[in-house]
Design a protein around this motif. Sequence first.
Motif, PDB file in Angstrom:
ATOM      1  N   GLY A   1       0.819  -1.203   0.000  1.00  0.00           N
ATOM      2  CA  GLY A   1       0.000   0.000   0.000  1.00  0.00           C
ATOM      3  C   GLY A   1       0.852   1.251   0.000  1.00  0.00           C
ATOM      4  N   THR A   2       0.416   2.247  -0.752  1.00  0.00           N
ATOM      5  CA  THR A   2       1.111   3.534  -0.823  1.00  0.00           C
ATOM      6  C   THR A   2       0.156   4.624  -0.367  1.00  0.00           C
ATOM      7  OG1 THR A   2       2.398   2.738  -2.713  1.00  0.00           O
ATOM      8  CG2 THR A   2       2.394   5.113  -2.310  1.00  0.00           C
TER       9      THR A   2
ATOM     10  N   VAL B   1      -3.018   6.185  -2.237  1.00  0.00           N
ATOM     11  CA  VAL B   1      -2.547   6.394  -3.606  1.00  0.00           C
ATOM     12  C   VAL B   1      -2.727   5.115  -4.416  1.00  0.00           C
ATOM     13  CG1 VAL B   1      -0.571   6.989  -5.063  1.00  0.00           C
ATOM     14  CG2 VAL B   1      -0.870   8.115  -2.844  1.00  0.00           C
ATOM     15  N   TYR B   2      -2.259   3.996  -3.865  1.00  0.00           N
ATOM     16  CA  TYR B   2      -2.294   2.731  -4.604  1.00  0.00           C
ATOM     17  C   TYR B   2      -2.270   1.582  -3.607  1.00  0.00           C
ATOM     18  CZ  TYR B   2      -1.653  -0.049  -8.868  1.00  0.00           C
ATOM     19  OH  TYR B   2      -1.853  -0.906  -9.930  1.00  0.00           O
ATOM     20  N   GLU B   3      -3.033   0.527  -3.905  1.00  0.00           N
ATOM     21  CA  GLU B   3      -3.005  -0.685  -3.073  1.00  0.00           C
ATOM     22  C   GLU B   3      -2.999  -1.915  -3.973  1.00  0.00           C
ATOM     23  OE1 GLU B   3      -4.859  -0.315   1.199  1.00  0.00           O
ATOM     24  OE2 GLU B   3      -6.405   0.025  -0.315  1.00  0.00           O
ATOM     25  N   ILE B   4      -2.227  -2.895  -3.551  1.00  0.00           N
ATOM     26  CA  ILE B   4      -2.122  -4.158  -4.276  1.00  0.00           C
ATOM     27  C   ILE B   4      -2.369  -5.300  -3.297  1.00  0.00           C
ATOM     28  CG2 ILE B   4      -0.556  -5.731  -5.490  1.00  0.00           C
ATOM     29  CD1 ILE B   4       0.905  -3.277  -6.561  1.00  0.00           C
ATOM     30  N   ASN B   5      -3.275  -6.204  -3.664  1.00  0.00           N
ATOM     31  CA  ASN B   5      -3.446  -7.472  -2.960  1.00  0.00           C
ATOM     32  C   ASN B   5      -3.221  -8.581  -3.974  1.00  0.00           C
ATOM     33  OD1 ASN B   5      -4.403  -7.492  -0.027  1.00  0.00           O
ATOM     34  ND2 ASN B   5      -5.658  -5.853  -0.887  1.00  0.00           N
TER      35      ASN B   5
ATOM     36  N   GLY C   1      -7.703 -13.661  -8.501  1.00  0.00           N
ATOM     37  CA  GLY C   1      -8.099 -13.357  -7.133  1.00  0.00           C
ATOM     38  C   GLY C   1      -7.426 -12.112  -6.597  1.00  0.00           C
ATOM     39  N   SER C   2      -6.492 -11.556  -7.359  1.00  0.00           N
ATOM     40  CA  SER C   2      -5.787 -10.349  -6.941  1.00  0.00           C
ATOM     41  C   SER C   2      -6.598  -9.108  -7.311  1.00  0.00           C
ATOM     42  CB  SER C   2      -4.411 -10.271  -7.607  1.00  0.00           C
ATOM     43  OG  SER C   2      -3.639 -11.411  -7.294  1.00  0.00           O
ATOM     44  N   THR C   3      -6.407  -8.035  -6.546  1.00  0.00           N
ATOM     45  CA  THR C   3      -7.020  -6.753  -6.863  1.00  0.00           C
ATOM     46  C   THR C   3      -5.977  -5.653  -6.737  1.00  0.00           C
ATOM     47  OG1 THR C   3      -7.751  -6.447  -4.569  1.00  0.00           O
ATOM     48  CG2 THR C   3      -9.341  -7.388  -6.102  1.00  0.00           C
ATOM     49  N   HIS C   4      -6.024  -4.706  -7.661  1.00  0.00           N
ATOM     50  CA  HIS C   4      -5.176  -3.514  -7.628  1.00  0.00           C
ATOM     51  C   HIS C   4      -6.102  -2.307  -7.646  1.00  0.00           C
ATOM     52  CE1 HIS C   4      -1.439  -5.656  -9.549  1.00  0.00           C
ATOM     53  NE2 HIS C   4      -1.941  -6.319  -8.526  1.00  0.00           N
ATOM     54  N   ALA C   5      -5.857  -1.333  -6.783  1.00  0.00           N
ATOM     55  CA  ALA C   5      -6.702  -0.142  -6.705  1.00  0.00           C
ATOM     56  C   ALA C   5      -5.835   1.107  -6.751  1.00  0.00           C
ATOM     57  CB  ALA C   5      -7.541  -0.149  -5.427  1.00  0.00           C
TER      58      ALA C   5
END
Length: 220
Positions: A155-156, A165-169, A178-182
């Motif tokens: 996470g940023t 700013v940005y999150e990655i799972n 199953g991954s999500t990027h926001a």
Amino acid sequence: MAASSSAFYVLLLLIALQHDTNAQVLRCSTPKEWEGRAIVYNFMSNQRSTVMVHYDANNLRVAELDIVNAGMPGQKFYERILDYKEKVSYTITKSANRSCIKRAIPPQATFRAFGPPANSVFLQQIEIGSYEENFYANEYSLSPTQHPNQYVYLGTFTSNKCIPVYEINDRNASDIRGSTHAQYYDITLGISNPNVFIPPKNCEDLTGVEGVSLENMFKI
């Protein structure tokens, strides 16, 4: 030799303690109320959504306007209200009849206090942009052993006010299903219109229990 070895292990312990202390000090929390937009990539459903977000931590609720597959043929519009205080969710279809589905939120599903997860580790401070068009942000991470779903989290958040700013799972490095990027942008503080949290009058009856759809950007 024994004394030298003991001193070495003491030094390692002090470094580890200092690292943990830094992580605790530098971890932040986002403002209690904010609005903004996000682009969310869901690799399980192969969907790209544009989301208008209204976040109200004081009342444990989130409202979203989702445009699924925005700008593409077959794009769909939904409104979602997640009320964790009342433990109910509403999904409203943006169509002529404005249909609504009301579901119970499972007891084990808790409201996410937005920001780096409590057990995340501070990685580094970065500068985004250049010259006068720049800002500083902090990066945080969770390893699979610390993540509740054994994902990799990154996470940023801005150094000032802890704005997302940005999150990655990521599920894992070799399989991103199953991954999500926001990606977040256009964030403003406060709630401009509290009525976004009020469901339509045709949303009275429960029709089931929320499930996988809660696993969005507001669920780590």
